[in-house]
Design an enzyme around this catalytic site. Structure first.
Site, short mmCIF file in Angstrom:
data_model
loop_
_atom_site.label_atom_id
_atom_site.label_comp_id
_atom_site.label_asym_id
_atom_site.label_seq_id
_atom_site.Cartn_x
_atom_site.Cartn_y
_atom_site.Cartn_z
N PRO A 192 0.77 -1.26 0.00
CA PRO A 192 0.00 0.00 0.00
C PRO A 192 0.80 1.29 0.00
O PRO A 192 0.79 2.07 0.97
CB PRO A 192 -0.83 -0.13 1.28
CG PRO A 192 0.04 -0.93 2.19
CD PRO A 192 0.74 -1.93 1.31
N CYS A 193 1.46 1.57 -1.12
CA CYS A 193 2.22 2.81 -1.23
C CYS A 193 1.28 4.03 -1.24
O CYS A 193 1.74 5.16 -1.04
CB CYS A 193 3.10 2.80 -2.46
SG CYS A 193 2.27 2.39 -3.98
N HIS A 194 -0.02 3.80 -1.46
CA HIS A 194 -0.97 4.92 -1.42
C HIS A 194 -1.13 5.49 -0.02
O HIS A 194 -1.65 6.59 0.15
CB HIS A 194 -2.34 4.48 -1.97
CG HIS A 194 -3.00 3.40 -1.19
ND1 HIS A 194 -2.72 2.05 -1.39
CD2 HIS A 194 -3.93 3.43 -0.20
CE1 HIS A 194 -3.45 1.33 -0.57
NE2 HIS A 194 -4.19 2.13 0.17
#
Length: 355
Positions: free
Chosen positions: A318-320
């Protein structure tokens, strides 16, 4: 692109009023009074002409602050494979060793022209090329299990060993005898509420999950093939099937942790960052500097940001959830509006989630 031509606007507005199915995916209409956007067939009450704007892609509507309509679900239904395409794909899956000709399609009430257009537009390849990839993948698996090339060729629907060998080498890069040590990456497509995605997996796990309009997608494909000594061909395996199920549950707000195995080649530092990203709590955010500090190197902010940008497995890694030091959203491969949507999606979850 924002549509400004008055004649085209009039045509699109009339299609919206008539709920004309032939315009699905051709335009996306943003409603100024509600800040939502729709496709042509939306059942919601029709807005006045002066209250709408038309875009040629859903991403442009997202980028301009419009949210997907909950009634017509534009990012899903505009990119969902038509029924005839799903029928054609099922024919391939159910007859993995047969060539599905135009004649066979017509016998099943499927228009070959529709299938050709959809595959060229959504996969960048022809339907027959897709079939060849699936058949060669099937043959590759049988060869690895010890089957003779001659048997694999004729069982895969080829009329000659030379024809099989030519196609096999073209797709796999090597002849059947020399390719058994080579890996393959299977690529498939899935639809989500914020747009279609490509999913890639090896025998070890998922190695890529990206939105189909990501600018760096071709570079990522090339890097994966180099790093994994592999060819990318169309197909499915147990990892792509599990990932599709888990992604669907994520968007349905019934899952917050992903369990499908991942196969993410990268440097030791990148691996460390990606593993730390997977530990970020669902619905929470963290600044790049804080992430670097958690890794024991507060000065490595730029390196962390770079590793974050090289992540090829969106959502699952989850780089968001990583934001700027001032709390502002920063770069995201899928676009900032998608990043905002994902964060809002996680924060709004109220149902009981399973791990």
């Amino acid at each position: 692109m924002l549509i400004s031509d008055k004649k085209k606007i009039a045509t699109f507005y009339n299609a919206l009023i008539q709920r004309d199915r032939s315009f699905v995916g051709i335009f996306f209409v943003g409603v100024k009074t509600t800040s939502v956007f729709c496709i042509a067939t939306c059942r919601a009450r029709k807005p006045k002409l002066e209250n709408v704007v038309f875009y040629t892609s859903f991403k442009e509507a997202l980028d301009n602050g419009y949210r997907p309509c909950k009634i017509c679900k534009p990012t899903q239904n505009a990119n969902k494979a038509p029924e005839q395409v799903e029928m054609a794909v099922d024919l391939v899956k159910n007859n993995p060793k047969e060539k599905i000709s135009d004649q066979v399609l017509r016998k099943n009430n499927i228009a070959p022209e529709v299938i050709r257009r959809w595959f060229k537009s959504n996969y960048g390849i022809t339907f027959h090329a897709y079939q060849r990839m699936c058949r060669i993948n099937n043959a590759f698996q049988e060869l690895k299990e010890g089957k003779k090339a001659t048997s694999a060729a004729f069982d895969s629907g080829y009329e000659s060993l030379s024809g099989f060998g030519y196609t096999y080498k073209k797709l796999m890069g090597r002849s059947p005898q020399l390719s058994l040590d080579k890996n393959i990456i299977l690529i498939n497509r899935l639809t989500t509420p914020i747009g279609p995605m490509f999913i890639c997996a090896t025998e070890k796990g998922v190695c890529l999950l990206e939105f189909v309009d990501r600018k760096m997608l071709e570079t990522e494909f090339k890097d994966l093939q180099r790093l994994l000594n592999a060819q990318i061909i169309a197909g499915e395996n147990r990892h792509t099937k599990q990932a599709k199920k888990e992604i669907r549950e994520y968007f349905d707000q019934t899952r917050k942790h992903f369990q499908v195995p991942l196969h993410t080649p990268g440097t030791e530092f990148q691996q460390t960052v990606w593993n730390k990203l997977r530990q970020l709590p669902y619905g929470k955010t963290m600044a790049y500097g804080q992430l670097a500090q958690n890794l024991g190197n507060p000065k490595a902010v730029r390196a962390v940001a770079s590793a974050n940008g090289h992540n090829r497995v969106a959502i699952m890694v989850p780089c968001h959830r990583v934001i700027g030091a001032n709390g502002q959203l920063t770069g995201y491969g899928g676009g900032l509006e998608r990043k905002r949507w994902l964060l809002n999606h996680e924060k709004s979850t109220t149902t009981t989630l399973k791990g």
